[in-house]
Design a protein around this motif. Sequence first.
Motif, short mmCIF file in Angstrom:
data_model
loop_
_atom_site.label_atom_id
_atom_site.label_comp_id
_atom_site.label_asym_id
_atom_site.label_seq_id
_atom_site.Cartn_x
_atom_site.Cartn_y
_atom_site.Cartn_z
N PHE A 124 0.56 -1.25 -0.31
CA PHE A 124 -0.01 0.04 -0.37
C PHE A 124 0.99 1.53 -0.04
N PHE A 125 1.88 1.35 0.46
CA PHE A 125 2.96 2.54 0.07
C PHE A 125 2.79 2.96 -1.19
N GLU A 126 2.54 2.52 -2.27
CA GLU A 126 2.32 2.18 -3.65
C GLU A 126 1.66 3.46 -4.29
N LEU A 127 0.71 3.54 -2.73
CA LEU A 127 -0.56 3.76 -3.38
C LEU A 127 -0.58 5.70 -3.01
N PHE A 128 1.02 6.41 -2.43
CA PHE A 128 0.38 7.63 -2.19
C PHE A 128 0.99 8.44 -3.33
N ASP A 129 0.43 9.34 -3.28
CA ASP A 129 1.35 10.04 -4.60
C ASP A 129 2.30 11.32 -4.46
N ARG A 130 2.77 11.50 -3.05
CA ARG A 130 3.76 12.33 -2.89
C ARG A 130 4.24 11.55 -0.99
N LEU A 131 5.19 11.39 -1.14
CA LEU A 131 5.75 11.03 0.48
C LEU A 131 7.21 12.14 0.81
N TYR A 132 6.61 12.42 2.63
CA TYR A 132 6.70 13.65 2.82
C TYR A 132 7.64 12.95 3.97
N VAL A 133 8.92 12.34 3.96
CA VAL A 133 9.58 11.72 5.09
C VAL A 133 10.75 11.92 5.41
N SER A 134 10.98 12.23 6.69
CA SER A 134 11.92 13.12 7.85
C SER A 134 13.19 13.07 7.65
N ALA A 135 13.67 11.68 7.29
CA ALA A 135 15.16 10.91 7.62
C ALA A 135 15.36 11.80 5.89
N ARG A 136 14.84 12.13 4.78
CA ARG A 136 14.72 12.62 3.90
C ARG A 136 15.14 14.03 4.00
N LEU A 137 14.20 14.65 4.18
CA LEU A 137 14.37 15.87 4.26
C LEU A 137 14.76 16.80 5.61
N ARG A 138 14.96 15.97 6.32
CA ARG A 138 16.23 16.52 7.35
C ARG A 138 15.45 17.02 8.37
N VAL A 139 13.75 17.11 8.26
CA VAL A 139 13.49 18.24 9.94
C VAL A 139 12.29 16.51 10.20
N LEU A 140 12.50 16.77 11.87
CA LEU A 140 10.82 15.92 12.75
C LEU A 140 9.85 16.71 12.61
N LYS A 141 8.40 15.93 12.22
CA LYS A 141 7.70 16.35 12.95
C LYS A 141 7.68 16.55 14.76
N PRO A 142 7.49 17.42 15.34
CA PRO A 142 6.34 18.80 14.69
C PRO A 142 7.21 20.03 14.61
N ASP A 143 8.29 19.71 14.18
CA ASP A 143 9.32 21.32 13.43
C ASP A 143 8.33 21.44 12.44
N PRO A 144 7.86 23.15 12.42
CA PRO A 144 6.78 23.59 11.59
C PRO A 144 7.53 23.43 10.36
N ARG A 145 9.12 23.04 9.61
CA ARG A 145 9.48 23.14 8.85
C ARG A 145 8.81 22.08 7.73
#
Length: 213
Positions: A124-145
């Motif tokens: 089911f991971f393939e169903l996502f249209d976009r993936l926002y993954v912290s390790a890729r973005l180098r920022v964790l929730k709940p950081d507003p960035r």
Amino acid sequence: MPIDAVVFDIGRVLIDWQPEAFYDRRIGSDRRRALFAEVDLYGMNEGVDRGDDFGAAVAALAARHPDWEAEIRMWQDDWLEMASPALPESVAVLKAVKAAGLPVFALSNFGNGPFEIARRAYPFFELFDRLYVSARLRVLKPDPRIYEILETDSGIAPERLIFTDDKAENIAAAAARGWKTHLFEGGRGWAARLVAEGVLDAAVLADGPLAHA
């Protein structure tokens, strides 16, 4: 205001994630409590979620705690067992949203290595249209960035997004930006919220894995 995209957290929303329960099964609750008291496994995992190499982080922690080396290495070697099973009601909601024609995004604190393991294991991971993954973005929730990144990348206004997460602090950070939010406590409640928002038809609550919740 209509919804233009539905945003899912992953851990404890779409797949179970209970490290303490895993270690209770493998080494018993007494040893698990001692392990977690002496070794900062969650701190190591947070570093991986920020982008640290999974194998290197586990190996470094094991080297600092040789008496617990075997148990620490389970975090990587048996990660999929720790992050299972998929939660069928939530997966059914994801599929229903996708079938309704709305984009579905993932917004998750997740390490690169663990994410690839999960992606291979759970179709089911393939169903996502976009993936926002912290390790890729180098920022964790709940950081507003991290929420700002999703808004900017998707081009969708905050008030046209709806987001579910199991952690109140992550929900609060999204709500502060104007997102619609839902504190996840189960797939049926999430489906009911999406029905109320006009995203899903009420019939979804009577079909499939949601019918007997």
